[in-house]
Design a protein around this motif. Structure first.
Motif: not given
Length: 517
Positions: A393-405
């Motif tokens: 969850g921490l990895i997916a959360f971080t990657l999703g935040s980076i690629f959010l925009f």
């Protein structure tokens, strides 16, 4: 005394109405006799939804005043209407959707719009170049620059011929001095690459990278070239250099831009621009119009509260935080229902974040990764798995935040420091807070009628069927299908309205209930 009070109140209301009427009439008379000012709008920083709303609303506001007024015989407007709109530009670029909205407002304006790259040292890079070409009058102050309008995703091909969608064709290149070897197809639909080579001093079509460009990259590049060509042709400015600004990230200083017919004049300030334009003719929708700018005051129009609000919530960091508050608030309300504060605050924050997302270049894959990370963290709090769900969850959360925009413009990206901080906070929040709340939900109910289920009681009198028992100082109506004797221990198996359903228990069962392991 009461009628006298009514009389005084009526007199005061009558006097105030007359005073207001006189003030309104005086204001209207003053406005009709005064000379209208020239609105000055400002682009400072990256061009996003807030800048777009600010410019388009102010241009529309000025045009609404002229919509019902006809022009004079000499093509001039009434003296108390704005004869010109000035936009000062200092921007590194921006979002394509915002740029298109601004240029549409400029092209459809009934009032001539003059764009000035100002103050000295400013730039009209990338999207600013397109806006400068769209304006009826283009001007620059000394020591200012424009250009570098190459789509940032047009560069060396990704390994395996990656087909990544370019974020925004009008963002500035990371290094405007490094000109990518790209060449658009003929935007007129006729001619060959040799024809394009005649218009450009450098022919990049011999580069092997051209053949390796993906279809989407070619479309984006050609669309950018054709768009700026159309603006240059409309304003009768240098078409060839406009293409170079897109295909080769070409840049110019103010003096060079004037020499190459990219701008109309050089002015050091908005007031200096007014002086130079006074008495000049400008083409507005195929009609010549004389600019009468003598003694016209300048009026700096700042963004209103709505534009400021949009500017605040469309800050990617703010939108990102609002989304997390919304998700966490709603989840907290479901985990621990209360008076609804968490749910209300979460719902409002989430809807504001969704409004901001539809104005920003949202990457839906990044959003999906972010939500997947939150789901894994929830799973870790509900059923500990030696940290597997938590780490995932921490990895997916971080990657999703980076690629959010989906943008390469730093002004529209979430801060990495903020992502790291919120990732750690989210992990701790879900593992400890939600884990604690989940454990509380498993606890036995200790109050209310539900707390009686499974409790033990003693029958005061023997009965079969309907009877009464005392439990916790309360006398309850009870029903037991079996014969009970006085002093026998019974267990409450259910509740039917206000009647307790009883079952007799053996002595062994009583000991087990009294001494749990």
């Amino acid at each position: 005394m009461l009628p006298m009070h009514y009389f005084l109140i009526s007199l005061l209301l009558f006097y105030s109405s007359i005073l207001n009427a006189n003030q309104t009439e005086l204001a209207e008379t003053t406005a009709s006799n005064s000379i209208a000012s020239v609105p000055v709008l400002t682009i400072k920083g990256a061009i996003g939804p807030a800048v777009s709303h600010y410019l388009t609303s102010e241009i529309e506001r000025a045009n609404q005043q002229t919509a019902t007024v006809s022009q004079g015989d000499n093509g001039t407007l009434d003296s108390n209407l704005a004869p010109l709109i000035i936009i000062t530009i200092d921007t590194p670029g921006g979002l394509v959707s915002s740029l298109r909205d601004i240029n549409q407002a400029i092209l459809n304006s009934d009032i001539p719009i003059a764009c000035l790259v100002h103050p000295p040292g400013a730039r009209a890079a990338s999207a600013g170049t397109y806006i400068l070409y769209a304006c009826h009058i283009a001007a620059m102050a000394t020591t200012t620059t424009l250009g570098a309008a190459t789509p940032v995703s047009i560069g060396p091909p990704l390994p395996g011929g990656g087909d990544k969608k370019p974020a925004n064709p009008y963002q500035p290149t990371p290094d405007a001095d490094n000109k990518p070897d790209t060449q658009p197809e003929n935007s007129e639909g006729s001619g060959t690459k040799q024809d394009n080579a005649k218009q450009n001093s450098k022919d990049p079509t011999n580069s092997p990278q051209v053949a390796e460009k993906t279809a989407i990259e070619k479309k984006v590049l050609n669309d950018s070239v054709s768009y700026i060509r159309s603006l240059a042709q409309l304003r009768k400015r240098n078409v060839q250099w406009a293409e170079l600004a897109v295909t080769e990230a070409a840049t110019l200083t103010a003096v060079e831009a004037l020499d190459k017919n990219v701008i109309n004049l050089i002015a050091q300030s908005p007031q200096h621009l007014l002086t130079k334009l006074d008495g000049q003719y400008v083409m507005i929708k195929q009609q010549q119009r004389l600019l009468t700018l003598t003694n016209r005051p300048l009026e700096l129009r700042k963004p209103n509260w709505r534009s400021n609000f949009i500017g605040t919530i469309t800050d990617p960091n703010i939108a990102y935080i609002l989304m997390l508050i919304g998700v966490y608030g709603i989840l907290l309300e479901f985990y621990s229902p209360g008076i609804g504060i968490a749910g209300i605050a979460g719902s409002i924050s989430l809807f504001i974040a969704l409004y901001a997302f539809q104005l920003l270049p949202l990457d839906y894959v990044g959003l999906a990764l972010l939500l997947l990370g939150i789901a894994f963290l929830i799973a870790e709090s509900m059923s500990p798995s030696v940290g597997i769900f938590g780490l995932g969850g921490l990895i997916a959360f971080t990657l999703g935040s980076i690629f959010l925009f989906d943008t390469d413009l730093p002004q529209f990206q979430v801060s990495l420091q903020l992502i790291a901080a919120l990732a750690v906070v989210s992990l701790l929040f879900f593992v400890f807070v939600f884990g604690y709340l989940w454990d509380i939900r498993k606890n036995k109910v200790v109050s209310g009628k539900e707390a009686l289920i499974g409790a033990l009681a003693t029958a005061d009198t023997g009965f079969i069927g309907q009877g009464h028992i005392n439990i916790k100082g309360e006398r309850w109506s009870a029903y037991c299908p079996q014969q009970l004797t006085a002093g026998q221990t019974v267990q409450i198996n259910g509740i039917d309205g206000l009647t307790l359903i009883l079952l007799p228990v053996t002595e062994l069962e009583v000991n087990d209930a009294s001494n749990p392991q």
